[in-house]
Write an enzyme that holds these catalytic residues in place. Structure first.
Site, mmCIF file in Angstrom:
data_model
loop_
_atom_site.group_PDB
_atom_site.id
_atom_site.type_symbol
_atom_site.label_atom_id
_atom_site.label_comp_id
_atom_site.label_asym_id
_atom_site.label_seq_id
_atom_site.Cartn_x
_atom_site.Cartn_y
_atom_site.Cartn_z
ATOM 1 N N SER A 126 -27.693 -9.403 -54.647
ATOM 2 C CA SER A 126 -27.034 -8.730 -53.523
ATOM 3 C C SER A 126 -25.566 -8.492 -53.834
ATOM 4 C CB SER A 126 -27.152 -9.634 -52.299
ATOM 5 O OG SER A 126 -26.277 -9.232 -51.277
ATOM 6 N N TYR A 152 -26.845 -18.214 -47.302
ATOM 7 C CA TYR A 152 -27.670 -17.134 -47.855
ATOM 8 C C TYR A 152 -26.976 -16.531 -49.082
ATOM 9 C CZ TYR A 152 -29.057 -12.376 -48.752
ATOM 10 O OH TYR A 152 -29.408 -11.232 -49.401
ATOM 11 N N LYS A 156 -27.952 -16.363 -53.448
ATOM 12 C CA LYS A 156 -27.966 -15.245 -54.400
ATOM 13 C C LYS A 156 -26.986 -15.526 -55.547
ATOM 14 C CE LYS A 156 -31.044 -12.933 -52.269
ATOM 15 N NZ LYS A 156 -32.396 -12.857 -52.823
HETATM 16 N N1 UFG Z 1 -23.241 -4.053 -37.273
HETATM 17 C C1 UFG Z 1 -22.854 -3.724 -35.986
HETATM 18 N N2 UFG Z 1 -23.723 -4.020 -34.984
HETATM 19 C C2 UFG Z 1 -24.934 -4.605 -35.187
HETATM 20 C C3 UFG Z 1 -25.331 -4.911 -36.512
HETATM 21 C C4 UFG Z 1 -24.438 -4.632 -37.542
HETATM 22 O O1 UFG Z 1 -21.770 -3.208 -35.749
HETATM 23 O O2 UFG Z 1 -25.663 -4.858 -34.217
HETATM 24 C C5 UFG Z 1 -22.319 -3.733 -38.375
HETATM 25 C C6 UFG Z 1 -21.852 -4.949 -39.135
HETATM 26 O O3 UFG Z 1 -20.729 -5.521 -38.512
HETATM 27 C C7 UFG Z 1 -21.545 -4.353 -40.507
HETATM 28 C C8 UFG Z 1 -22.553 -3.210 -40.626
HETATM 29 O O4 UFG Z 1 -23.011 -2.945 -39.319
HETATM 30 O O5 UFG Z 1 -20.265 -3.811 -40.482
HETATM 31 C C9 UFG Z 1 -23.734 -3.577 -41.499
HETATM 32 O O6 UFG Z 1 -24.251 -4.819 -41.029
HETATM 33 P P1 UFG Z 1 -25.649 -5.380 -41.534
HETATM 34 O O7 UFG Z 1 -25.870 -6.688 -40.829
HETATM 35 O O8 UFG Z 1 -26.713 -4.336 -41.417
HETATM 36 O O9 UFG Z 1 -25.427 -5.581 -43.088
HETATM 37 P P2 UFG Z 1 -24.367 -6.519 -43.853
HETATM 38 O O10 UFG Z 1 -23.584 -5.608 -44.712
HETATM 39 O O11 UFG Z 1 -23.633 -7.403 -42.975
HETATM 40 O O12 UFG Z 1 -25.349 -7.442 -44.652
HETATM 41 C C10 UFG Z 1 -26.005 -6.945 -45.754
HETATM 42 C C11 UFG Z 1 -27.330 -7.657 -45.934
HETATM 43 C C12 UFG Z 1 -27.115 -9.066 -46.321
HETATM 44 C C13 UFG Z 1 -26.148 -9.197 -47.465
HETATM 45 C C14 UFG Z 1 -24.869 -8.468 -47.165
HETATM 46 C C15 UFG Z 1 -23.952 -8.464 -48.353
HETATM 47 O O13 UFG Z 1 -28.097 -7.605 -44.744
HETATM 48 O O14 UFG Z 1 -28.376 -9.582 -46.719
HETATM 49 O O15 UFG Z 1 -25.168 -7.121 -46.857
HETATM 50 O O16 UFG Z 1 -22.726 -7.921 -48.046
HETATM 51 F F1 UFG Z 1 -25.824 -10.479 -47.717
#
Ligand code: UFG
Length: 340
Positions: A126, A152, A156
């Site tokens: 990741s 998590y 990785k």
């Molecule tokens: N977000 C919102 N509202 C929500 C959900 C997400 O605004 O209800 C935003 C988050 O704050 C973030 C973006 O959307 O800015 C993406 O969020 P995600 O949770 O979809 O993805 P992340 O980038 O946080 O996480 C992903 C993977 C993880 C991994 C991570 C590494 O899901 O498994 O990238 O950076 F670890």
């Protein structure tokens, strides 16, 4: 001769799409999954897409004795290892479950790889290993890794370390860490896709569940970040492109004469903000999405996207689908789920 590929976590979101991509390229995927985090309905979807039943074994990858029976049964060309827990927030609540599951599964697979002399291995890593990029937001494989924010993320990060140490002791093997950015979308048939368990943590499933009425409204986690519109920026990659990257990686490894260990970013090279995702969803589906601006989410990276040069140069792979394609396919999948 059949080219069997073991796909651990093959009934999961990325695993199931990779099974389709492997089948399309003439490999014979052998799925192993204990369905603890996957829905058996994916098997119907796979049968629909493949035109035949996939080979499936219900085994917990942490059960090494059970897993070894598959290595006895099939002469695998390679292993693609997805089986892992993946929810960042849950990993903070249940760190031991995350370390146990994600690391024991990996160690079992690596030791069987060595014992049965399976030459090719692809690991589901990741972009979390880069943490919050210091300076440029575009990260290449040379960008120094940083300590992760969550258990998590550590699984990785430690997974890559375990593989690096393992490689030193088994340098005839061909090993690749694929560092995924943000997988989104679904198969265009709308028969396989992501099954979030409970309330989705990830953005796109939350968006589609809001649009279909399963969630009241989306909360955008912060609009006061130092980005072009104040919301966080990610590199969203269509899961079908991501799946094809695994086949490209496996094919590349199979062609190598010498052992190697490489890490490759799997993204599009483009950053999209949360608010841009909301706008793109509204535009693509011609409907308005209820959302509010909420506080920042703890541990969120502000902005990151992939430098994708190495994937192109080494694997001859690059993403070809757009965020609009991903939104269309994720929305079709959400609508299909509503008919079940
Ligand atoms: N977000 C919102 N509202 C929500 C959900 C997400 O605004 O209800 C935003 C988050 O704050 C973030 C973006 O959307 O800015 C993406 O969020 P995600 O949770 O979809 O993805 P992340 O980038 O946080 O996480 C992903 C993977 C993880 C991994 C991570 C590494 O899901 O498994 O990238 O950076 F670890």
């Amino acid at each position: 001769m059949n080219r069997y590929v073991l796909v651990t976590g093959g009934a999961g979101y990325i695993g199931s799409h990779t099974v389709v991509a492997l089948h399309q390229q003439g490999f014979v995927p052998v799925l192993v999954d204990d369905f603890r985090n996957a829905n058996a309905i994916v098997l119907d979807g796979l049968e629909f897409i493949l035109g035949q039943q996939p080979i499936v074994h219900r085994i917990d990858v942490c059960d090494k004795i059970a897993l070894s029976t598959l290595f006895e049964q099939y002469a695998f060309d390679g292993v693609i290892h997805f089986a892992a827990y993946k929810a960042v927030g849950e990993s903070v609540e249940q760190p031991l479950a995350y370390y146990h599951n994600n690391l024991v599964c990996l160690i079992n697979v690596l030791s069987l790889l060595e014992q049965y002399q399976v030459p090719n291995f692809v690991f589901s890593s990741s972009c979390t290993v880069y943490g919050e990029p210091k300076g440029a937001k575009e990260v290449s494989e040379q960008t120094p890794k940083q300590l992760p924010e969550s258990p998590y993320g550590y699984t990785k990060w430690m997974g890559e370390q375990i593989i690096a140490d393992f490689y030193k002791s088994a340098s005839h093997l061909k090993l690749m860490n694929l560092r995924y950015f943000n997988p989104v979308g679904a198969h265009p048939s709308a028969r396989i896709g992501e099954f979030p368990i409970g309330k989705p943590n990830n953005l796109l499933p939350f968006v589609t569940q809001t649009a279909i009425g399963k969630q009241a409204k989306l909360t955008v986690f912060g609009n006061d970040y130092p980005t072009r519109d104040g919301s966080c920026i990610r590199d969203y990659i269509h899961v079908v492109d991501l799946a094809e990257a695994h086949v490209a990686a496996l094919t590349f490894l199979a062609d190598q004469k010498e052992g190697l260990l490489e890490a490759v970013n799997i993204g599009t090279g483009r950053g999209t903000s949360v608010l841009e995702i909301v706008e793109a969803f509204e535009r693509s589906t011609n409907q308005s999405l209820p959302f509010e601006i909420g506080p920042r989410r703890a541990g969120d990276v502000i902005e990151i996207y992939a430098n994708v040069q190495k994937g192109q140069d080494l694997l001859g792979w690059k993403a070809r689908l757009s965020i609009e394609d991903a939104i269309r396919d994720a929305w079709a999948w959400e609508q299909f789920l509503a008919t079940l």
